[in-house]
Write an enzyme that holds these catalytic residues in place. Sequence first.
Site, PDB file in Angstrom:
ATOM      1  CB  THR A 139      -1.217  -0.110   1.190  1.00 13.72           C
ATOM      2  OG1 THR A 139      -0.276  -0.371   2.545  1.00 13.72           O
ATOM      3  CG2 THR A 139      -1.992  -1.102   1.010  1.00 13.72           C
ATOM      4  CE  LYS A 165       0.549  -3.379   3.462  1.00 13.18           C
ATOM      5  NZ  LYS A 165      -0.139  -2.378   4.337  1.00 13.18           N
ATOM      6  CB  THR A 176      -1.181  -1.742   9.337  1.00 12.08           C
ATOM      7  OG1 THR A 176      -1.922  -2.041   8.438  1.00 12.08           O
ATOM      8  CG2 THR A 176       0.026  -0.669   9.079  1.00 12.08           C
ATOM      9  CD  GLU A 259       2.694   5.304   6.431  1.00  8.83           C
ATOM     10  OE1 GLU A 259       1.819   4.706   5.949  1.00  8.83           O
ATOM     11  OE2 GLU A 259       2.165   6.081   7.545  1.00  8.83           O
TER      12      GLU A 259
END
Length: 386
Positions: A139, A165, A176, A259
Amino acid sequence: MEIKMGVSKSGIKPSKDYDILVLKFRPSVYSLVLTQNSLAAAPVIYDRMVSQMTDKISAIVVNSGNANAATGEEGLENAQRMAELTEDLLGIPENQSLVFSTGVIGVQLPMEKVESGIKEACENLRELDLELAARAISTTDSFPKFYRFEGNLNGKKYSIIGIAKGAGMIHPNMATMLAYIFTDVKIEKDLLDRIMKVVVERSFNSIDVDGCESTNDSFLLIATGENDIEVNEENKTAFAKDILHVATELAKMIVKDGEGATKLIQINVHNASTKEEAKKVGESIALSNLFKTAMFGNDPNWGRILSAIGQLHLDIDFSRVKLYIGDFLIYSGHPVDFDRKKTVEYLKENREVTIEIYLERGDSDWTYYTCDLTYKYVEINAEYTT
């Protein structure tokens, strides 16, 4: 390993990249760990039910770009439909496939697109391409995460491969993240489950990016039995170490890709009274936003590390604690006159940094992985659905 792969672009992702992955393999023993978040996504609920009914599976189907979480009864029906459609198209028995989803929470799956994508993937199976498979389940990942390893048991070689991932909402239990590891050994399910329990605690349950659990976390370990090597009580430790190695490498990739992250931070806790205590200490530091922002700013602010330990109320004697950033002794029961300039240079020049903490109260150790917290993390998550 004879694993066939199908991928497709169904149009779920805003990027229009691959978003459906189907893997087909011989009926295989498996071990499954799923999120402990109370807001479990529909595929998690479905997989829990299936795992109580069967000891072997023959396929998995994954969609990325939509988590199918907080979607009620319709979401659960859609997850089941994904599994049943995959089984029908691949010609495998009922309840021999697991389904996984990842992406935005609270949006129903566009099933017309999903079903079309699954059909395309199942009708175009090919040899497994780990990089492409990892790309299809991604994602916000900035790079595909995959790993190959060749192990050796009793003088015989065997294989382990894995994909994963994850980049945000990373914190146990689990994160996640999606992770799938395959090995070709023969092993009983009970022993595989016991090994899985150890592996997941030392790898995917010892990482943090932002302290946020997710709704879809899943780690699947599959043993296809294609190799004549049998894992048993005598060689289980060596095998577990190899599986842990692969899982840890994938877990580190997830943290490294946090991120907006600029640093992978390895926190090694030594000489704790118990393993549980060592893990708590590592986790407390990894969760500290003050520590993580200091690492982003290349600031060797050791007070933030010690205070993160102190807030656990473990009655630690800090007059005995030693703290290193890299090879630099920063604290030794009292402030140390360390070379600040060189320590700052170490933080600036390295994408991977280590923190070493010696508690001097026992023989237990633990390693925890995290990353720095940056401006980019805020930007990515502030604009995630807009």
